[in-house]
Each structure stands twice: as structure tokens, then as C-alpha cells.
Design a protein around this motif. Structure first.
Motif, PDB file in Angstrom:
ATOM      1  N   GLY A   9       9.656   6.244  16.525  1.00 38.61           N
ATOM      2  CA  GLY A   9       8.586   5.799  17.473  1.00 38.61           C
ATOM      3  C   GLY A   9       7.780   5.714  16.602  1.00 38.61           C
ATOM      4  O   GLY A   9       6.854   4.651  16.380  1.00 38.61           O
ATOM      5  N   LEU A  10       7.136   6.515  16.183  1.00 38.46           N
ATOM      6  CA  LEU A  10       5.891   7.209  15.660  1.00 38.46           C
ATOM      7  C   LEU A  10       6.176   6.172  14.448  1.00 38.46           C
ATOM      8  O   LEU A  10       4.668   5.748  13.434  1.00 38.46           O
ATOM      9  CB  LEU A  10       5.745   8.796  15.446  1.00 38.46           C
ATOM     10  N   MET A  11       6.989   6.002  13.772  1.00 38.29           N
ATOM     11  CA  MET A  11       6.783   5.742  12.186  1.00 38.29           C
ATOM     12  C   MET A  11       6.887   4.055  12.495  1.00 38.29           C
ATOM     13  O   MET A  11       6.707   3.707  11.211  1.00 38.29           O
ATOM     14  CB  MET A  11       8.578   6.139  11.870  1.00 38.29           C
ATOM     15  N   LEU A  12       7.551   3.949  13.488  1.00 40.46           N
ATOM     16  CA  LEU A  12       7.497   2.550  13.341  1.00 40.46           C
ATOM     17  C   LEU A  12       5.642   2.092  13.646  1.00 40.46           C
ATOM     18  O   LEU A  12       5.363   1.310  13.036  1.00 40.46           O
ATOM     19  CB  LEU A  12       8.172   1.796  14.294  1.00 40.46           C
ATOM     20  N   VAL A  13       4.832   2.639  14.616  1.00 32.83           N
ATOM     21  CA  VAL A  13       3.925   2.238  14.419  1.00 32.83           C
ATOM     22  C   VAL A  13       2.791   2.654  12.815  1.00 32.83           C
ATOM     23  O   VAL A  13       1.520   2.188  12.648  1.00 32.83           O
ATOM     24  CB  VAL A  13       3.166   3.497  15.410  1.00 32.83           C
ATOM     25  N   ALA A  14       3.458   3.967  12.279  1.00 30.89           N
ATOM     26  CA  ALA A  14       2.457   4.436  11.383  1.00 30.89           C
ATOM     27  C   ALA A  14       2.805   3.210  10.164  1.00 30.89           C
ATOM     28  O   ALA A  14       2.257   2.636   9.405  1.00 30.89           O
ATOM     29  CB  ALA A  14       3.250   5.308  10.365  1.00 30.89           C
ATOM     30  N   ALA A  15       4.243   2.235   9.913  1.00 30.11           N
ATOM     31  CA  ALA A  15       4.655   0.887   9.770  1.00 30.11           C
ATOM     32  C   ALA A  15       4.035  -0.295   9.441  1.00 30.11           C
ATOM     33  O   ALA A  15       3.362  -0.716   8.479  1.00 30.11           O
ATOM     34  CB  ALA A  15       6.478   1.155   9.696  1.00 30.11           C
ATOM     35  N   PHE A  16       3.065  -0.058  10.726  1.00 28.49           N
ATOM     36  CA  PHE A  16       2.070  -1.362  10.609  1.00 28.49           C
ATOM     37  C   PHE A  16       0.810  -0.994  10.329  1.00 28.49           C
ATOM     38  O   PHE A  16      -0.428  -1.528  10.683  1.00 28.49           O
ATOM     39  CB  PHE A  16       1.827  -1.995  12.268  1.00 28.49           C
ATOM     40  N   GLY A  17       0.443   0.499  10.006  1.00 28.73           N
ATOM     41  CA  GLY A  17      -0.964   0.722   9.789  1.00 28.73           C
ATOM     42  C   GLY A  17      -1.558   1.414  10.566  1.00 28.73           C
ATOM     43  O   GLY A  17      -2.712   0.693  10.704  1.00 28.73           O
ATOM     44  N   TYR A  18      -1.164   1.562  12.027  1.00 30.31           N
ATOM     45  CA  TYR A  18      -2.412   2.114  13.128  1.00 30.31           C
ATOM     46  C   TYR A  18      -1.888   3.008  13.071  1.00 30.31           C
ATOM     47  O   TYR A  18      -2.675   3.834  14.403  1.00 30.31           O
ATOM     48  CB  TYR A  18      -1.182   1.796  14.693  1.00 30.31           C
ATOM     49  N   VAL A  68      -3.242  11.512   9.107  1.00 30.36           N
ATOM     50  CA  VAL A  68      -3.877  13.262   9.409  1.00 30.36           C
ATOM     51  C   VAL A  68      -3.547  13.042  11.072  1.00 30.36           C
ATOM     52  O   VAL A  68      -2.945  13.935  11.339  1.00 30.36           O
ATOM     53  CB  VAL A  68      -5.517  13.193   9.070  1.00 30.36           C
ATOM     54  N   VAL A  69      -3.588  11.928  11.644  1.00 32.61           N
ATOM     55  CA  VAL A  69      -3.273  12.170  12.927  1.00 32.61           C
ATOM     56  C   VAL A  69      -1.478  12.321  13.488  1.00 32.61           C
ATOM     57  O   VAL A  69      -1.297  13.102  13.957  1.00 32.61           O
ATOM     58  CB  VAL A  69      -3.642  10.322  13.810  1.00 32.61           C
ATOM     59  N   GLY A  70      -0.637  11.579  12.396  1.00 26.51           N
ATOM     60  CA  GLY A  70       0.450  11.844  12.823  1.00 26.51           C
ATOM     61  C   GLY A  70       0.596  12.655  11.809  1.00 26.51           C
ATOM     62  O   GLY A  70       1.915  13.745  13.056  1.00 26.51           O
ATOM     63  N   ALA A  71       0.662  13.697  11.402  1.00 33.73           N
ATOM     64  CA  ALA A  71       1.184  15.204  11.143  1.00 33.73           C
ATOM     65  C   ALA A  71       0.830  16.093  12.511  1.00 33.73           C
ATOM     66  O   ALA A  71       0.891  16.420  12.644  1.00 33.73           O
ATOM     67  CB  ALA A  71       0.218  15.874   9.681  1.00 33.73           C
ATOM     68  N   ASP A  95       0.993  -1.127  -0.327  1.00 33.08           N
ATOM     69  CA  ASP A  95       0.078  -0.107  -0.002  1.00 33.08           C
ATOM     70  C   ASP A  95       1.180   1.133   0.001  1.00 33.08           C
ATOM     71  O   ASP A  95       1.442   1.393   1.038  1.00 33.08           O
ATOM     72  CB  ASP A  95      -1.148  -0.453   1.007  1.00 33.08           C
ATOM     73  N   PRO A  96       1.161   2.024  -1.104  1.00 36.48           N
ATOM     74  CA  PRO A  96       1.534   3.329  -0.903  1.00 36.48           C
ATOM     75  C   PRO A  96       1.599   3.802   0.137  1.00 36.48           C
ATOM     76  O   PRO A  96       1.814   5.010   0.705  1.00 36.48           O
ATOM     77  CB  PRO A  96       1.496   4.005  -2.499  1.00 36.48           C
ATOM     78  N   VAL A  97       0.330   4.353   0.341  1.00 36.50           N
ATOM     79  CA  VAL A  97      -0.428   5.498   1.313  1.00 36.50           C
ATOM     80  C   VAL A  97       0.146   5.423   2.759  1.00 36.50           C
ATOM     81  O   VAL A  97       0.792   5.639   3.265  1.00 36.50           O
ATOM     82  CB  VAL A  97      -2.041   5.143   2.003  1.00 36.50           C
ATOM     83  N   ARG A  98       0.960   3.662   3.231  1.00 35.54           N
ATOM     84  CA  ARG A  98       1.668   3.561   4.006  1.00 35.54           C
ATOM     85  C   ARG A  98       3.357   4.461   3.821  1.00 35.54           C
ATOM     86  O   ARG A  98       3.697   4.557   5.399  1.00 35.54           O
ATOM     87  CB  ARG A  98       1.966   1.567   4.010  1.00 35.54           C
TER      88      ARG A  98
END
Length: 649
Positions: A588-597, A601-604, A272-275
Motif C-alpha cells: 500500500g505504501l509503495m503504491l502511494v509512493a509510486a504516485f509521488g505522495y 524521508v517520510v516513507g522511511a 523522475d528517478p527519485v520516484r
């Protein structure tokens, strides 16, 4: 003169919101992005995807182009910055149609500068206070009518009689004409208690008169007065950009590679390119860009509250790593307030020796000149007229009197150039000798006592506790006097009877490096400039040494040398901690995002929180001075643990 404003007349201190709004007016791109984000959120909430896409491409595209232009310039100059990652993240959000996230990143990038500026302004408030305290007006007394006229301080001329009312700032350096005065010198010298002066005493500009009005005679114009010199140093400190900002760029390449690697693996594994975009959204580098300059401005502010003006962040960084230190003697390790205690006559009487020396010393700026002149005045000696005089730096004065008599006053080697070998008198601890020659004869020797500063030995001990491995004295004074003072101060390495050139050579040869040099006089200017970092003692007025030094101590207190080293080390430590805090949270946030959680928008939005955390962490540097003052008040010196070296990178 500066008139004191009442609470109603005084300008209000801008709060954080007001400062941010003021800054935003000068940042049209940030305002444009704010409007774009508000519009984008509205379109997203109402389901108008096409309009949202157009808005995002327009707003984010402008930020990408603007940032890319600066990024390309940096790359062309061989400088790899962290903006590369931000641009990739914004492009990725547009590519995967995460438009609101792209707008938030754009705001984070442009608004991060506003946050940094507000925090830096907060951190530099103490420096600003010094600038704002500068006198702007003076009250001149007409010599004929006695009328008092308010004039701009720049119009004050040498010799003008000035009136300074209660609680007003002294506009220029001058001489007290009133019988007595009580002056608050805390803003200039750090002296906490008012100082009493008598008629004829010298007064410093920037100090504050007590409860009674006084009259004074201007001895210098405003631009050459003590406080003007301090203001120039402060302006240079405020305007400088800390080279330590490059510290964040040391992490640019590895951090960018790590972020792209995590994003790429997440895309590859998920398909998924969104990831990819979601990972890069939380990898934006604002904390790394913001933390260091904010910490450094806070450290410089803490130093200013301890009466030390650090001219630029680069000096602060070097101070944090000092491994060797060199001290001048007279006026640095010693009080620089010598008194004539004995005159040993030779070819001339003691009375004539003092007369000749005082006449020649009128043309010297050495700290021993004034006590010799003062001793002659106390004895009411009439000084012979001098036709011509030259001061030979670190050696003495060569004067030609009106009757053709040639007189030399200074170091024994300077005198022996015309007299041949001379016998040197025995000196007690803290004493030094000034030799006087008339023609090719030794006229006599003037013995002065210049005791060690009370804080000198403790300062040397604190530097050793801080890990400074080599401490030396480099002085133009004779060896017996230098060795006596060095022994009292706890210094074992002594280089005596040095010239400005040999001082430079000795300091440049010192190991390990970096090397700190501390001095106060004109003859110290070259070595202060040659050292890795130089500190000038300028408690009673700025000198040429101040101009060439990296930092200036405006209080007459040598212990500030150890204080500012502690402030510097703590500042660098705080900057590094803030950077690593931002990196750890972002990873830490990158790893959470990498697993799709973690949606984009929330990450930003979370990344904005990381920015604030980094700023709050960096602002801890504002309070470093409080511990120094607390330890001073308790009488317990800062120990070795307080001087712990910042993490090496």
C-alpha cells in the motif's frame, strides 16, 4: 540449594529500554548508524549538504558493504534472502541524493535486529525462568558431626544427606528421610496443588519444599537429576533458530520482483528517478524478517507455560501440520502406575514367582518393574541374589542367579522362546500380564492393572477434531490388553506386540503425513526420532525418550499433546498473519509512493512504524496459553474451530 532472594536482593527485571541499551552495546554497527543518522539530520537541518552527503556515503556505504557480504554468502549457498531489496533501496537513495532516507533505512536494517532480539527475549522469558530456577547450591549434612555445609550443587554425591529448608528448591533427585513433606511440583510437573510425601518416597529436583524443613538422601548427582534434564531441553530450545524463519524467504523473490516492478513503472511513467527510490524505501523487508522468529519464540514460551518444552521452531511448524498420530500404551495412554492384582502360578508357587520376578526386575527400567518389586517388598519377600542380568528392549529381562538358575520375565513371546507355547490367562479391561519362566518352564503369570489416563479419551477426540485423520496405538504389549485400552481411548487401529524396529516401520508407513508419535520409555526412543515429530511424556523425570523427541511434556498429563498442537497451529497462523500484514501495508505504501505522495524521508519513518506493527502482531503468540487455561478452567474443551489449520503456503 537455591536461596530465596528478598525483593531488595532480587535482581530487577530489565525493561524494554534497558534491554535495548544492553543489546546496543553488543551492536557497534547499529550504534555507528545511530550516530551517523543524528549527525545527518543535524547537517540537513543546517543546510550543510556536502557534509551530509559525505556522512551518508560513509555510514550507508558501510552498511551496504556489510549487508552485501552476507547477502553474497547466502546467494553462493543457494539462498535468496530479503536483504537484496534493502541493499538496492539504500543504493537508490544515495543515487538520487535522498541522504536522510538512506540513513533511516540503514538504521532500520541494523536496528531491526535489536528490535527482534528485545521482542524475542520478551517472548522467551518463560524459558529463561525455567533456566534461572535451576538449583545452584545444596546444604549437605555431615554424617559425623551433623553440621550443615553449603556446597555447589555439582559437588553433591550419591548418598549424601541434604537439608532443604522451607521454600527452597530441591537440588537433586533423592529419597525423603523426614517423616513427611509437602512439595510444590508446579514448576516441573504442572501439578497446581502441593503433593504430600512420606519417608522413603522419591523426590524430584527442581521442585520446591513447603513450609517445613526436610532431610533427603541424594540418589543422583546434579547432572543426572530430573531438573538438569529439563534445563538441557530448555537450553536447546532457547539456542535453536526456528527453520520457520525461512517462511519469510518464500516471499523474497516475488516481493522483490513486485517492489522493483512498481518502482520501475513509477520511474518510467514519471520520468523522475527519485520516484524509484521513494518506492523502494517503503519496500524494505524488515517486517518479514522480524515477525516469524518473534512469533515462534512466543509460541515456544506459551508451550512452556503449559509444561511442554519444544526443542526447536521446526518441531513447532511440523506440529501445526500433523495429519496422523501414533501413541505408545504403557505410561503414555495408561497411567504407568500399575499395581499387582493377581498371580497365576504354573510350575512355581505364586510366592516364588513373585520373588523370582522381583529379583530380575531390579535390573529393568520398564514401568512394570517397580510395582512388581514393590509387591514383593510389601509381602516382605527376600529376593535371591542375581549374578548377571540383561534387559532385552520391549521384551523383558533375562537374569542368571547366583546358583545358576536362569529366569526370564517379560512378554509371552519372549518366554515362549524357551518354554514353547504357553496358555495366556484371560484379562479384564486395563489389565496386563507379565510372564515368568525358570529354565524352560513357565513359573507363573503376574497380572497387573494399569488403567487408562483420565484425559486420554478426550485427548484423542480433540486430535480428531483438529483434523488428525489417522490415530493408532503401537505397543509391545499383548493384543487383548492393547485392544481393551485402545477401545477405551477411542482408538480403532492397534498394533500390538511390536518391537522397536517394527514400531519404526509402522510409524514410517503411516499416512497421511506428517506423523506425530507420543511415547515415554527407552524403547520409544527410536520411533520418536523416526517420526516427523515426537513428543515424550516425562512427567516424572527425563528419559532416553526425551533426548530423541522433538518436544517433551514435563507434566504428567497427556492432554498437553492436544494443547501443544493447538499452540503450534495458532503460532503458525499468527506468524503468517504478521507476514501478510507487513506485505499488505508495504505494498500500500509503495503504491502511494509510486504516485509521488510519499517523500522518501517520510516513507522511511513510516516503515519503522510497520516494523513495530509486525512485532506487536507477532507477540500475540505469547498469550496463546491463556485461552487453553481458560478453556480448561471452564471445563469446555477447545473445539474444532480453535484448531483451524494455518493458511498453507
Amino acid at each position: 540449594m537455591t536461596q530465596t532472594l528478598s525483593p531488595l536482593e532480587a535482581p530487577a527485571k530489565p525493561g524494554l529500554l534497558r534491554e535495548t541499551l544492553q543489546f546496543s552495546r553488543s551492536r557497534p554497527l547499529m550504534v555507528f548508524v545511530v550516530i551517523g543518522l543524528a549527525t545527518g539530520v543535524t547537517l540537513w537541518a543546517t543546510g550543510q549538504q556536502t557534509a551530509l552527503a559525505i556522512t551518508a556515503f560513509l555510514v550507508v556505504g558501510v552498511v551496504i558493504v556489510t549487508t552485501a557480504i552476507g547477502m553474497v554468502r547466502d546467494l553462493m549457498s543457494g539462498h535468496w534472502g530479503l536483504d537484496v531489496l534493502a541493499v538496492v533501496a539504500m543504493v537508490a537513495t544515495l543515487a538520487v541524493q535522498e541522504y536522510v532516507a538512506g540513513l533511516i533505512i540503514a538504521l532500520m536494517l541494523t536496528g531491526g535486529e535489536a528490535l527482534e532480539a528485545v521482542a524475542a527475549r520478551r517472548a522467551s522469558r518463560e524459558l529463561d525462568m525455567l533456566l534461572n530456577h535451576a538449583p545452584a547450591f545444596a546444604q549437605r549434612v555431615d554424617p559425623v558431626t551433623g553440621d550443615v555445609q553449603r556446597i555447589p550443587v555439582d559437588e553433591v554425591a550419591v548418598g549424601d544427606e541434604l537439608l532443604v529448608r522451607s521454600s527452597e528448591v530441591l537440588p537433586v533427585d533423592g529419597t525423603l528421610l523426614s517423616e513427611h513433606a509437602s512439595i510444590d511440583e508446579s514448576s516441573v510437573t504442572g501439578e497446581p496443588l502441593p503433593v504430600s510425601y512420606q519417608a522413603g518416597d522419591s523426590l524430584l529436583s527442581g521442585t520446591v519444599n513447603g513450609t517445613e524443613s526436610l532431610t533427603m538422601r541424594a540418589e543422583k548427582v546434579a547432572s543426572e537429576s530430573n531438573y538438569a534434564g529439563i534445563v538441557k531441553l530448555v537450553e536447546a530450545a532457547v539456542d535453536s533458530r526456528a527453520p520457520m524463519v525461512r517462511l519469510a524467504d518464500r516471499y523474497a523473490v516475488p516481493f522483490t520482483i513486485l517492489a522493483l516492478l512498481i518502482a520501475g513503472v513509477a520511474w518510467y511513467v514519471s520520468g523522475d528517478p527519485v520516484r524509484f527510490a521513494e518506492v523502494l524505501v517503503v519496500a524494505t523487508p524488515c517486517p518479514l524478517l522480524i515477525a516469524t522468529p518473534v512469533a515462534f519464540m512466543g509460541g515456544m514460551s506459551s508451550a512452556a507455560k503449559l509444561n511442554v518444552i519444544i526443542k526447536d521452531g521446526g518441531a513447532l511448524e511440523v506440529l501445526a501440520r500433523v495429519r496422523s498420530a501414533a501413541f505408545d500404551k504403557t505410561g503414555t495412554l495408561t497411567q504407568g502406575k500399575a499395581d499387582v492384582v493377581n498371580i497365576v502360578p504354573a510350575a512355581r508357587s505364586a510366592r516364588e514367582t513373585l520373588q523370582l520376578a522381583a529379583a530380575a526386575e531390579q535390573f529393568s527400567v520398564h514401568v512394570f518393574a517397580e510395582p512388581i518389586i514393590a509387591a514383593a517388598r510389601v509381602q516382605k519377600r527376600e529376593l535371591p541374589q542375581v549374578a548377571h542380568a540383561d534387559e532385552v528392549a520391549t521384551n523383558g529381562v533375562h537374569a542368571v542367579f547366583s546358583d545358576g538358575t536362569q529366569v526370564r520375565v517379560g512378554k509371552p513371546a519372549f518366554i515362549e522362546e524357551v518354554t514353547g507355547h504357553i496358555t495366556r490367562p484371560a484379562l479384564a479391561a486395563g489389565e496386563t500380564a507379565v510372564y515368568v519362566a525358570v529354565g524352560n518352564e513357565l513359573a507363573g503369570v503376574i497380572v497387573l492393572s494399569d488403567p487408562l489416563r483420565p484425559q486420554a479419551a478426550d485427548t484423542v477426540a480433540r486430535l480428531r477434531a483438529a483434523g488428525v485423520e489417522e490415530i493408532a496405538m503401537v505397543t509391545g504389549d499383548v493384543a487383548p490388553t492393547a485392544e481393551s485400552i485402545a477401545h477405551e481411548a477411542g482408538i480403532t487401529t492397534v498394533h500390538a506386540e511390536t518391537t522397536p524396529q517394527t514400531k519404526v516401520e509402522l510409524v514410517q508407513a503411516m499416512r497421511p503425513r506428517p506423523v506425530l508419535m507420543v511415547g515415554d520409555g527407552i524403547n520409544d526412543a527410536p520411533v520418536l526420532a523416526a517420526a516427523n515429530v515426537g513428543i515424550a511424556m516425562a512427567g516424572r523425570g527425563a528419559t532416553v525418550a526425551s533426548e530423541s523427541a522433538s518436544a517433551v511434556i514435563t507434566a504428567d498429563d497427556i492432554s498437553r499433546v492436544a494443547d501443544v498442537m493447538y499452540v503450534s497451529r495458532r503460532t503458525v497462523t499468527i506468524a503468517l498473519q504478521s507476514i501478510w500484514l507487513g506485505i499488505i501495508i508495504s505494498v500500500g505504501l509503495m503504491l502511494v509512493a509510486a504516485f509521488g505522495y510519499l517523500p522518501a524521508v517520510v516513507g522511511a519513518l513510516l516503515q519503522e512504524v510497520v516494523d513495530l506493527v509486525a512485532i506487536v502482531s507477532a507477540l500475540r503468540a505469547l498469550s496463546i496459553h491463556r485461552r487453553v487455561k481458560r478453556e480448561r478452567g471452564s471445563g469446555t474443551p477447545l473445539g474444532a474451530e480453535a484448531f483451524a489449520q494455518p493458511t498453507r503456503q
